[in-house]
Design a protein around this motif. Structure first.
Motif, PDB file in Angstrom:
ATOM      1  N   ALA A 199       0.873  -1.178   0.000  1.00 45.13           N
ATOM      2  CA  ALA A 199       0.000   0.000   0.000  1.00 45.13           C
ATOM      3  C   ALA A 199       0.900   1.214   0.000  1.00 45.13           C
ATOM      4  O   ALA A 199       1.846   1.281   0.787  1.00 45.13           O
ATOM      5  CB  ALA A 199      -0.894  -0.010   1.238  1.00 45.13           C
ATOM      6  N   GLY A 200       0.632   2.145  -0.901  1.00 44.28           N
ATOM      7  CA  GLY A 200       1.507   3.311  -1.003  1.00 44.28           C
ATOM      8  C   GLY A 200       0.742   4.603  -1.013  1.00 44.28           C
ATOM      9  O   GLY A 200      -0.459   4.635  -1.324  1.00 44.28           O
ATOM     10  N   SER A 201       1.433   5.683  -0.669  1.00 47.32           N
ATOM     11  CA  SER A 201       0.832   7.020  -0.685  1.00 47.32           C
ATOM     12  C   SER A 201       1.887   8.039  -1.056  1.00 47.32           C
ATOM     13  O   SER A 201       3.088   7.764  -0.976  1.00 47.32           O
ATOM     14  CB  SER A 201       0.281   7.381   0.712  1.00 47.32           C
ATOM     15  N   THR A 216       5.653   7.023   0.595  1.00 53.93           N
ATOM     16  CA  THR A 216       5.248   6.397   1.853  1.00 53.93           C
ATOM     17  C   THR A 216       4.648   5.038   1.501  1.00 53.93           C
ATOM     18  O   THR A 216       3.846   4.955   0.565  1.00 53.93           O
ATOM     19  CB  THR A 216       4.185   7.267   2.559  1.00 53.93           C
ATOM     20  N   ALA A 217       5.032   4.007   2.225  1.00 49.65           N
ATOM     21  CA  ALA A 217       4.513   2.680   1.877  1.00 49.65           C
ATOM     22  C   ALA A 217       4.489   1.757   3.081  1.00 49.65           C
ATOM     23  O   ALA A 217       5.305   1.892   4.003  1.00 49.65           O
ATOM     24  CB  ALA A 217       5.366   2.052   0.776  1.00 49.65           C
TER      25      ALA A 217
ATOM     26  N   THR D 220      -3.059  -4.302   7.209  1.00 55.17           N
ATOM     27  CA  THR D 220      -2.763  -2.980   6.666  1.00 55.17           C
ATOM     28  C   THR D 220      -4.042  -2.153   6.628  1.00 55.17           C
ATOM     29  O   THR D 220      -5.085  -2.643   6.206  1.00 55.17           O
ATOM     30  CB  THR D 220      -2.208  -3.109   5.235  1.00 55.17           C
ATOM     31  N   ARG D 222      -5.816   1.595   5.421  1.00 57.73           N
ATOM     32  CA  ARG D 222      -5.689   2.824   4.642  1.00 57.73           C
ATOM     33  C   ARG D 222      -6.733   3.806   5.197  1.00 57.73           C
ATOM     34  O   ARG D 222      -7.913   3.463   5.284  1.00 57.73           O
ATOM     35  CB  ARG D 222      -5.946   2.545   3.170  1.00 57.73           C
ATOM     36  N   GLY D 226      -5.431   9.508   3.704  1.00 58.45           N
ATOM     37  CA  GLY D 226      -4.309   9.073   2.882  1.00 58.45           C
ATOM     38  C   GLY D 226      -3.222   8.358   3.658  1.00 58.45           C
ATOM     39  O   GLY D 226      -2.343   7.721   3.066  1.00 58.45           O
ATOM     40  N   LEU D 228      -1.310   5.594   6.071  1.00 57.74           N
ATOM     41  CA  LEU D 228      -1.309   4.137   6.080  1.00 57.74           C
ATOM     42  C   LEU D 228      -1.053   3.643   7.506  1.00 57.74           C
ATOM     43  O   LEU D 228      -0.452   4.356   8.310  1.00 57.74           O
ATOM     44  CB  LEU D 228      -0.198   3.617   5.157  1.00 57.74           C
TER      45      LEU D 228
END
Lengths: 341, 341, 341, 341
Positions: A199-201, A216-217, D220, D222, D226, D228
């Motif tokens: 999951a990334g941002s 960011t991950a 994880t 979200r 935004g 994580l």
């Protein structure tokens, strides 16, 4: 025949080439640097002058042609690695190459085939394996002191993002930054990663997002032995380089905290203040770089298998592609899905 | 005229001479080692070979006669220090001398007079001042961040006692071991010690007692500025070299903890286990030795006052004698009482 | 006959009386508070109301006359302790008395004689012995896990000085504040203090000096078993109540750090910040006060010797006088010198 | 009209009912426990006897019918919660209910509707929000001291799995154990969870797997903003209850470590040993349970909104179902997917 003295040529006289040169010159008596090459010849000249290196070139070919050289360090820009590995293998030089071997799996395979065919050694620059704290965690896992490993946690955050020019050619956060954590995951757990969910941002700098990258991950790993792992990454930790690992198992937990600049605490009317983590990789991994290079030299001098191989370099890239695919498709991706080539 | 290059001769090729040689050779580009002398010529030869030192002698005189040498390091046995200082001063060499200058105050004064007369620099080897943590504590005190200093605490414990042969010629625990702590006390507090009360015991090894020495001590210091201090010493801490300092003041406290071999904690069903302090001074003070030597070389190269002077070396010995007298007479002793010579 | 229920009367409804009342009411089912007395009857009334105490008096005599009461807590002002002990003993009550029994040794001896004669129990309020961390250090010493004890270090600093009115009647820092540390020293080491050297200063507040007292002290202790100890005291640590102990021995070291308000660290661009020590004794020793009172009640209920006796209360005062004499005469003073009465 | 005294009835006299009873009785003067009910009447009787509770019943109906009672605590088994909430709401009692409200979303909605209609308060037992360290982390996030929150890490591991009989009716690890972490995630971040990816394994006990449950998980998250997050869970940490949280943001990081039984370190020839985390939730969250109950009583007494509402209780369950679905389908699941009912 055992080589008692390893004659080294360094290709690439930048920051990391300098780190290796200093370690070779000062801490590894079994090695002698006999030449350095850089396309920017002035940089090669400066390095040679600082560490009494006899020969200076602007063309790595000259190093490969030098019969007295047993081993080369490939410290040039990433896009040159694969071809230089092939050339060095053809010239029968043992090879230490910075990560990544290449961003293209086919190129990696081509390079590794050349290495195999030539029968030379190839060590890939996963320096963190040589950090005393991470090494100690690995030992605690390998010796069974924490029992069966169940959960791995890696926190890996840089103090500041690289320049945008670099970001654009880096291959993205997973292949540039997390690649070290993927290798660390395999190293610490002693088990292969089978599935990845990433999951990334973009939370640090919108420019990074515009370049198609993430900053960011959080990446979940599923290992062959059933264990689970998680890596969290950020391109910017304002308090400095944050490099922590933790392995939790049936008999306990091993945890490596950050190294700090000093061991001082200051107590005042507000709080107790202590030192931040060492700023970045040159500070944090100084000892690791030295140990890494020593291991490479010894593997050549004593004809042993290097502690990190080309296969290790390849697998970390494959996991990186699985992470990329996972982000694109927002689903867990099996590593085997991206390794069909 | 500013000397841009410092040509160094090393007198004494033992353990500490080797530490300085390595730092000079690898970390201090402003210096060049041009000669090494040791009465055991083989040791000098070995050192020269390891660090590419051109000249090897068995007589320090040869170093003093060498016109190209600007500075000498006196790393020979303690009983030779004072005479070598005088000789080096006469030969117009700048001098770095390991502690103690001498155990005899008259000899110290004679040596310092020679240094003064010759106008050369003399730095004494109180390496701990250059430890990053202790330096940071000093900065917090000097900058006023902890306010007026009220209480100093120093814990200084060796991992194991020296051989009895050494104990017998060492001058005793105060002049051999605590001397470093006396200097640290003055350095951290920025105030002179006026009175000393020392309580000692023989708890580690009765042989040390038979030799007329102590192996355990608690020493109270009274500073000119009214502050109080305490040093505790042991010749044997089984968990390793214990080197902690703490300054408590009107605005807070600065405390330097030990450095450990790694940053790993292992949690199991019994407890949480972490690494011991670094084993001894070579490990703990590696960075400090390098910084100390760099400062000496720079003080010569840039014609500055050395950060630790002959007077500093003398005062620590005087405080040591006050401690000795305090133990013998079991009463607080003013430093001025033992400094009438 | 074993008493299954202990009926308690509390003399003194101030801050510490309230602490004990709360613990008795809520955490010690074996006890019942049946009466409270205070010369300020409103305070007694408030306490009674808060903890459902049936009887309220302004005269402690009424408590001593109550036949159903087995045990009394003496929490009134220090100057009343000795007489109340005598009166309570005469009334055949078991006694818990806050420190000090008295500042006058003759009065202490008189009170202890009365206790002995009556055959009642007397526990003195050295609450710190019941702190979980200090108790653990004692266990590590007593079990031999740290080997023979060689060096004791106690740091004991208050967050702020008491009001000057209190300072003037307190008996001075050694009898008011360090008395707890003297008891801790005996408790941790399991050996008696034979000699004391105390160095003191006035660095916090000149008014304290004008009152003939000290606010900063370093006290060296010599134990019967040859071990050495040091206590450092300040009346003002701006970062809060600093209560640390350390015992160093032939097999290792046990060290109790401070307790903090939370376990949070905040990392930012400047440093890593963590919580200060708990503010003062009510916060730090909350659990200790509860355990102390439970032990007292159980010693009455089960007819056992209390864990801290009148002799313990007396010895700490004697060491305090030795410290006072040491400061006055600036020399080490044997405890036996001040205990000739 | 403000209620100055809150009359409380406790439904369920088990372990957690006892914790609340003790806090109400001893630490919350604004409350009075007037009745306790348990289907096992002996347990109710024992609780009543220990805390002077006047009325004892075996039927909760009797509490709901008692006009003097303002508020009830629902501490009975989980399957009774929803119906008791409805009944209590109908009886116009304010409600504190342990988690979960129900495992069935329709039942939760029915219960919350009843609460809304009756206009009574409902607080759900997410005790961890009241832990001093977690509260401090939340404050650092809410005040902006760590900047924009980017990454959340929660480690939550129990010391030992519950009995298999309990596992089978628990709703599974996500609804039984991780539910607390889901609430903590929302609380710390101040942002809603939008998507969940859960990876689970059976590594602790195969019996748990046979029951269709998991014992190890990495989840994880979200968030709407935004950011994580990642939670890692294990049913068995042999070193004790491991409860750590960390929020990383643009200006720094706040991290809450575990609380330990004491602050002692023991150094010996092998390592430095320190205390394990507090064993389980009763020890770790003792202060949190007290603060939680105080907040509930004050919200009733002062007619304020409770700090944790029925909606909070519902959302954590919904996230739990998203996690379950994620594991079943091995893909990230949006919370909205499971909340269509």
């Amino acid at each position: 025949m055992a080589t008692s003295q390893v004659n080294v040529g360094i290709i690439g006289a930048g920051r990391i080439g300098r780190v290796h040169a200093e370690n070779l010159a000062h801490r590894i008596p079994e090695a002698r640097i006999v030449a350095v090459a850089d396309v920017v010849e002035d940089m090669a000249r400066k390095l040679a002058s600082d560490f009494q290196i006899p020969a200076v070139y602007n063309d790595p070919r000259r190093i490969l042609d030098d019969q007295q050289i047993n081993a080369v360090l490939i410290c040039s820009s990433s896009d040159t690695h694969a071809q230089l590995i092939e050339d060095a293998a053809a010239a029968r030089k043992h090879i230490f190459c910075e990560k990544p071997i290449a961003l293209d799996l086919a190129k990696i395979d081509h390079a590794l085939a050349a290495v195999n065919k030539a029968g030379v050694k190839l060590q890939v620059g996963f320096n963190r394996r040589f950090d005393p704290s991470f090494k100690r965690v690995r030992e605690l896992v390998a010796s069974g002191e924490i029992g069966d490993a169940h959960i791995l946690r890696i926190t890996s955050r840089d103090p500041a993002p690289p320049p945008m020019a670099y970001v654009k050619v880096s291959g993205g956060i997973f292949l540039d930054m997390t690649i070290h954590d993927f290798d660390m995951a395999r190293y610490l757990m002693g088990s292969e990663v089978e599935e990845v969910y990433a999951a990334g941002s973009v939370l640090v700098d919108p420019e990074i997002g515009k370049a198609g990258d993430l900053d960011t991950a959080v990446i979940t790993l599923r290992f062959a032995n059933g264990a689970l792992g998680v890596i969290d990454n950020s391109r910017q930790a304002v308090y400095g380089y944050d490099q922590r690992v933790e392995v939790f198992g049936s008999k306990g937990m091993a945890l490596a905290a950050n190294k700090t600049t000093d061991a001082v605490t200051q107590s005042d009317a507000n709080a107790i203040h202590s030192a931040k983590p060492l700023y970045f990789f040159l500070e944090r991994y100084g000892d690791a770089f030295a140990a890494e290079m020593r291991e490479f030299v010894l593997s050549v001098a004593q004809d042993k298998m290097p502690p990190v191989t080309g296969i290790d370099g390849r697998i970390a890239v494959v996991i990186g592609y699985a992470a990329l695919k996972s982000v694109k498709e927002n689903r867990p991706v099996r590593v085997s899905e991206v390794d069909r080539t």
